[in-house]
Design a protein around this motif. Structure first.
Motif, PDB file in Angstrom:
ATOM      1  N   CYS A  24       0.857  -1.186   0.000  1.00  0.00           N
ATOM      2  CA  CYS A  24       0.000   0.000   0.000  1.00  0.00           C
ATOM      3  C   CYS A  24       0.892   1.233   0.000  1.00  0.00           C
ATOM      4  O   CYS A  24       1.583   1.502   0.987  1.00  0.00           O
ATOM      5  N   ILE A  25       0.888   1.961  -1.102  1.00  0.00           N
ATOM      6  CA  ILE A  25       1.643   3.207  -1.208  1.00  0.00           C
ATOM      7  C   ILE A  25       0.712   4.343  -0.824  1.00  0.00           C
ATOM      8  O   ILE A  25      -0.228   4.663  -1.534  1.00  0.00           O
ATOM      9  N   GLY A  26       0.963   4.934   0.341  1.00  0.00           N
ATOM     10  CA  GLY A  26       0.084   5.982   0.861  1.00  0.00           C
ATOM     11  C   GLY A  26      -0.884   5.429   1.882  1.00  0.00           C
ATOM     12  O   GLY A  26      -1.671   4.532   1.579  1.00  0.00           O
ATOM     13  N   VAL A  27      -0.797   5.942   3.114  1.00  0.00           N
ATOM     14  CA  VAL A  27      -1.675   5.458   4.190  1.00  0.00           C
ATOM     15  C   VAL A  27      -2.358   6.634   4.881  1.00  0.00           C
ATOM     16  O   VAL A  27      -2.388   6.734   6.099  1.00  0.00           O
ATOM     17  N   GLY A  28      -2.916   7.535   4.064  1.00  0.00           N
ATOM     18  CA  GLY A  28      -3.739   8.610   4.591  1.00  0.00           C
ATOM     19  C   GLY A  28      -5.104   8.080   4.977  1.00  0.00           C
ATOM     20  O   GLY A  28      -5.264   6.876   5.260  1.00  0.00           O
ATOM     21  N   ASN A  29      -6.105   8.933   4.967  1.00  0.00           N
ATOM     22  CA  ASN A  29      -7.440   8.511   5.410  1.00  0.00           C
ATOM     23  C   ASN A  29      -7.955   7.299   4.641  1.00  0.00           C
ATOM     24  O   ASN A  29      -8.359   6.304   5.237  1.00  0.00           O
ATOM     25  N   MET A  30      -7.916   7.379   3.299  1.00  0.00           N
ATOM     26  CA  MET A  30      -8.486   6.290   2.521  1.00  0.00           C
ATOM     27  C   MET A  30      -7.496   5.151   2.328  1.00  0.00           C
ATOM     28  O   MET A  30      -7.839   3.983   2.465  1.00  0.00           O
ATOM     29  N   GLY A  31      -6.240   5.500   2.014  1.00  0.00           N
ATOM     30  CA  GLY A  31      -5.235   4.460   1.863  1.00  0.00           C
ATOM     31  C   GLY A  31      -5.035   3.672   3.146  1.00  0.00           C
ATOM     32  O   GLY A  31      -4.871   2.451   3.131  1.00  0.00           O
ATOM     33  N   GLY A  32      -5.078   4.377   4.271  1.00  0.00           N
ATOM     34  CA  GLY A  32      -4.941   3.712   5.560  1.00  0.00           C
ATOM     35  C   GLY A  32      -6.105   2.793   5.863  1.00  0.00           C
ATOM     36  O   GLY A  32      -5.945   1.708   6.435  1.00  0.00           O
ATOM     37  N   THR A  33      -7.303   3.218   5.467  1.00  0.00           N
ATOM     38  CA  THR A  33      -8.483   2.378   5.663  1.00  0.00           C
ATOM     39  C   THR A  33      -8.355   1.086   4.878  1.00  0.00           C
ATOM     40  O   THR A  33      -8.614  -0.011   5.399  1.00  0.00           O
ATOM     41  N   ILE A  34      -7.947   1.197   3.619  1.00  0.00           N
ATOM     42  CA  ILE A  34      -7.800   0.000   2.778  1.00  0.00           C
ATOM     43  C   ILE A  34      -6.686  -0.897   3.314  1.00  0.00           C
ATOM     44  O   ILE A  34      -6.811  -2.127   3.326  1.00  0.00           O
ATOM     45  N   ALA A  35      -5.592  -0.301   3.780  1.00  0.00           N
ATOM     46  CA  ALA A  35      -4.511  -1.104   4.361  1.00  0.00           C
ATOM     47  C   ALA A  35      -5.001  -1.884   5.576  1.00  0.00           C
ATOM     48  O   ALA A  35      -4.650  -3.058   5.766  1.00  0.00           O
ATOM     49  N   SER A  36      -5.844  -1.263   6.391  1.00  0.00           N
ATOM     50  CA  SER A  36      -6.387  -1.939   7.571  1.00  0.00           C
ATOM     51  C   SER A  36      -7.274  -3.109   7.164  1.00  0.00           C
ATOM     52  O   SER A  36      -7.282  -4.157   7.826  1.00  0.00           O
TER      53      SER A  36
END
Length: 267
Positions: A6-18
């Motif tokens: 996951c490149i980028g773990v902001g609000n949406m990227g972090g949600t998808i990573a979780s």
């Protein structure tokens, strides 16, 4: 073992990573961010691995691109040589509004399978709505893999790409619109004498329950509204106030404004 990046773990990227940490397991997940400290802190929270954009580009079988639309071109230009050097097959998954799957492929500098998703924040609690589409190189197996990885997020459904901006305007932007309505309901409850905590709980649970009723009953919202509106009762008076205040038009305008903006992103 699959290696998911996951490149980028902001609000949406972090949600998808979780979500991926739940479906594939945290040991299969590698995350990166613009700052090493943020990637390390986020990875530690999930029990995953911190990494760099280029390392993920070189080694992950599935690469989720969680950067903002306006940063996508620069990020892909940086990792394009790494992607080009690979001999194995990999899958790019973009969540950036305004960038078609083919545009993501073009920006990445090669002929790669690309899937595009439009997630929303409720995915973080297993109640999300995630439409997706793919370019001509994405296979049925790629789509099945995506659905498996995102299954803990909620509903994951294919959609024609020409409708993705419209979908994002409803389900992607919608949580913000609904939170405005929910906050107003709670404020009104406080004005009527309810404690703040109770007013917010009652408004949120009512919104949740009504959405569940719509989805599970299959009934049109208008029919469900009519079931609550007794002749001469309090509910129909409240509905009249909403109509008089222009709620319906305001909501439609909000979605249409988001749709117009979505069509500008990436250009």
């Amino acid at each position: 073992m699959e290696r998911i990046g996951c490149i980028g773990v902001g609000n949406m990227g972090g949600t998808i990573a979780s979500v991926i940490a739940k479906s594939a397991g945290p040991d299969a997940l590698w995350v990166s961010s613009r700052t090493t400290e943020k990637a390390q802190a986020f990875a530690a929270k999930l029990g995953a691995h911190s990494s760099t954009n280029r390392d993920i580009a070189a080694n992950a079988q599935v690469i989720f691109l969680g950067v903002k639309p306006q940063l996508m071109a620069g990020m892909l230009a940086d990792i394009a040589p790494v992607l080009a050097a690979r001999k194995d097959r990999f899958l790019l998954v973009s969540m950036a509004g305004g960038h078609t799957a083919d545009h993501i492929m073009e920006l990445s500098g090669g002929q790669y399978p690309v899937l595009r998703i439009m997630p929303n924040t409720p995915a973080g609690v297993g109640a999300g709505m995630i439409p997706y589409c793919g370019n001509h190189l994405a296979t049925a197996e790629d789509m099945a893999l995506l659905e498996r990885l995102l299954a803990p997020a909620g509903r994951v459904e294919p959609l024609s790409e020409h409708l993705m901006e419209a979908a994002s305007s409803v389900s992607g932007c919608g949580p913000a619109f609904l939170c405005v309505f929910l906050e107003a309901m709670a404020d009104a409850g406080v004005a009527c004498g309810l404690p703040r905590k109770s007013a917010l709980e009652y408004a949120a649970q009512t919104m949740l329950g009504t959405a569940k009723l719509v989805l599970e009953s299959g009934q049109h919202p208008a029919a469900l509204k009519d079931q609550v509106c007794s002749p001469g009762g309090s509910t129909i008076q409240g509905v009249h106030a909403l109509e008089k205040g222009g709620l319906r038009a305001a909501v439609e305008d909000a979605v249409l404004a988001a749709f117009a903006r979505n069509n500008q992103l990436g250009k």
